[in-house]
Design an enzyme around this catalytic site. Structure first.
Site, mmCIF file in Angstrom:
data_model
loop_
_atom_site.group_PDB
_atom_site.id
_atom_site.type_symbol
_atom_site.label_atom_id
_atom_site.label_comp_id
_atom_site.label_asym_id
_atom_site.label_seq_id
_atom_site.Cartn_x
_atom_site.Cartn_y
_atom_site.Cartn_z
ATOM 1 C CE1 TYR A 46 38.538 51.533 49.345
ATOM 2 C CE2 TYR A 46 37.636 52.685 51.086
ATOM 3 C CZ TYR A 46 38.362 52.568 50.238
ATOM 4 O OH TYR A 46 39.487 53.338 50.097
ATOM 5 C CG ASP A 75 36.385 47.960 57.912
ATOM 6 O OD1 ASP A 75 36.450 48.879 58.874
ATOM 7 O OD2 ASP A 75 36.634 47.944 56.956
ATOM 8 C CE LYS A 108 33.604 55.803 57.179
ATOM 9 N NZ LYS A 108 34.526 56.899 56.250
#
Length: 407
Positions: free
Chosen positions: A143, A238, A266
């Protein structure tokens, strides 16, 4: 036990789609209604009904130091007193980029964004602009945010809700998206053999965290690096999840693979909405205003978010054994799970401070493995833990994240 949460959920459903502002917060995958949180401290969440939980989500990764960690709170307070937002450059942006470069030297130039979706979308645009090519490879179950080109066999909430794509995504935006199987190098090699001269990028989660915690098999990342080198293709890691969580330099450091571009989120914000894309100077110099690839964000580099992220990264950088301690705690949790479910067929995957459990299978290394797991058992585990003060991700396809406050 959850009366106030239920009332808030019912009210929210009248004004917010599904009552939540991100699908993964809903309990669709496990049943029931979401718990509404009031506050947090250390390893604990406290809901609006006064229940407390040991937090094994940690805001989906950012709270690696635990909630309300004093040095981070002080840095945020100091900045808030100076101002919330300026729309102009600040020293903090430079200091954060310098800290990123110190911990991840391959991040020679860094551009801040507000979300991981923006970071991944921008990194792909840069790769296309740099190479002059259009096609790219992504992996089933990975994702990279909700930008149109990525919503094909995506992980996270898309996998949880069994949505193969998304209405509203024009066919043309995914025509250049090629899908490969994670941990299947031969599959990727076949795509390179057919499309190698057209491939702008390969983008992947080096540790797949949106279909559980799936670790790369030996030689997989090395093989991708070599294929990209051989064909002039940009390798994008990623690391929105893994960056600064698995090691100071993230998965790139842990596996000793240097990407051409890397995306962060994050942990880089310590809980504030901030992300980044970064990489080799030659590639990043194509980004405006230096180069022709346009990317912008009015609130990118927000000074409060920058202060929060910088304080978080500095603490991680200054703590010589924090990653070892996090890994030790994670392994202890794994041992507890394996002992508790000794009579079940189960796969418990861990790496660093990431962990996931999958029932009905004894190995989880591919998309098809986790897609075929027995998720009914996970649902029962989730609600058992919730009632007993442990807050798990409300989906079997999400990684659990451990903080230093747990242990």
């Amino acid at each position: 036990m959850f009366s106030q949460s239920q009332k808030l959920y019912e009210k929210s459903c009248q004004l917010i789609p599904g009552g939540v502002n991100s699908p993964v917060r809903a309990f669709n995958s496990v049943g029931g209604k979401p718990v509404f949180i009031d506050r947090a401290h250390g390893p604990h969440l406290f809901d609006v009904d006064g229940n407390s939980y040991i937090d094994l989500i940690n805001s989906w990764g950012p709270m690696i130091l635990g909630h309300q960690f004093d040095p981070v709170v002080e840095a945020v307070k100091e900045q808030v007193e100076k101002g919330f937002s300026y729309g102009a450059p600040t020293e903090g942006e430079y200091l954060l980029a310098r800290q990123v470069n110190k911990m991840a030297p391959w991040a020679e130039l860094t551009r801040l964004t507000s979300t991981g979706t923006e970071a991944c979308m921008s990194a792909l645009r840069v790769a296309r602009g740099y190479t002059g090519r259009q096609k790219f490879i992504k992996f089933a179950g990975n994702y990279h945010g909700h930008a149109d080109p990525f919503l094909v066999k995506a992980g996270s909430g898309v996998l949880s809700l069994a949505i193969p794509g998304s209405p509203g995504v024009p066919e043309g935006t995914t025509q250049s998206t090629l899908i490969a199987e994670y941990n299947n190098l031969e599959n990727v090699r076949d795509l390179f053999n057919e499309y190698g001269s057209e491939l702008a990028a390969v983008i992947l989660e080096p540790v797949a965290g949106n279909m559980g915690c799936i670790v790369p098999e030996e030689g997989f990342l090395e093989g991708l690096r070599q294929l990209c080198d051989d064909h002039g293709t940009v390798l994008i890691f990623d690391e929105v999840m893994t960056g600064f969580r698995l090691a100071g330099g993230g998965a790139s450091e842990m596996f000793d693979i240097t990407p051409d571009l890397v995306t962060y989120g994050k942990v880089i914000g310590g809980g504030m909405p901030i992300a980044a894309f970064a990489g080799k100077r030659e590639v990043m110099e194509t980004v405006a205003p230096l180069g022709p690839v346009y990317q912008a964000g009015t609130l990118s580099g927000n000074p409060v978010a920058v202060a929060c992220g910088l304080a978080t990264l500095k603490h991680l950088d200054d703590s010589s054994d924090i990653y070892e301690r996090l890994e030790k705690t994670t392994k202890e949790i794994k041992d507890i799970l394996l002992e508790r479910f000794a009579d079940h067929k189960v796969a418990v995957n861990t790496i660093g401070s990431m962990i996931s459990i999958h029932f009905g299978i004894d190995k989880a290394s591919h998309y098809d493995d986790v897609a075929n797991a027995d998720n009914e058992v996970f649902k029962r585990l989730f609600h058992h833990c919730l009632k007993n003060g442990i807050y798990l991700p409300p989906s079997p396809f999400e990684t659990w994240f451990i903080s230093q406050a747990i242990g």
